[in-house]
Design a protein around this motif. Structure first.
Motif: not given
Length: 156
Positions: A70, A79, A95
């Motif tokens: 991430v 992200v 997203i």
């Protein structure tokens, strides 16, 4: 009922399909979208905002692995994070528009690849295959569930 030989042939064909899918994901055209990136972006696109623990659980990876993945996606601008209103100590991942565009571009590339591979098929043949594969997946899930043993619980 199918014979053991036919079952073996089907299982070998399913393994070949999985290998072809893995090869397609590792090909030179998909270097910018390895499987883990697509998995994280796909999850967030489908399910909406998620906590890191939910992402890790869904992807069946350790939270430290999900955290690194991430963080890389966040550096790429794919992200975003924001505090979870239900618990300000936690973060919600989503997203971004750039992540959605990257995911959509990758999906379009894969769809084009499949269309090229099946250019001699007509739409009805592909639709029939899709229907039968969905049935196969459903039947396999039912069979697996029927053969799984319930977890043994130890009294506390």
């Amino acid at each position: 009922m199918i014979t053991p030989g036919t079952a073996d042939e089907l299982l070998e064909l399913l393994r070949a399909i999985m290998r072809a899918n893995r090869t397609a994901r590792l090909g030179p055209e998909s270097e910018d979208m390895p499987g883990w990136k697509f998995a994280v972006l796909g999850l967030l696109a489908r399910e909406g905002e998620q906590r890191l623990g939910q992402v890790a659980a869904h992807l069946e990876v350790d939270p430290s692995v999900a955290s690194r993945q991430v963080a890389m996606l966040e550096q790429l601008g794919f992200v975003t994070r924001r505090p979870d209103p239900a618990d300000r100590r936690a973060q919600l991942l989503a997203i971004s528009p750039a992540g959605l565009a990257a995911r959509d571009g990758y999906l379009a590339m894969r769809a084009q690849w499949v269309a090229e591979a099946l250019r001699s098929w007509d739409d009805a043949e592909v639709a029939h295959l899709v229907t039968r594969l969905k049935q196969l997946v459903g039947d396999l899930h039912c069979a697996i569930a029927a053969h799984q043993r319930p977890a043994v619980r130890v009294p506390s």
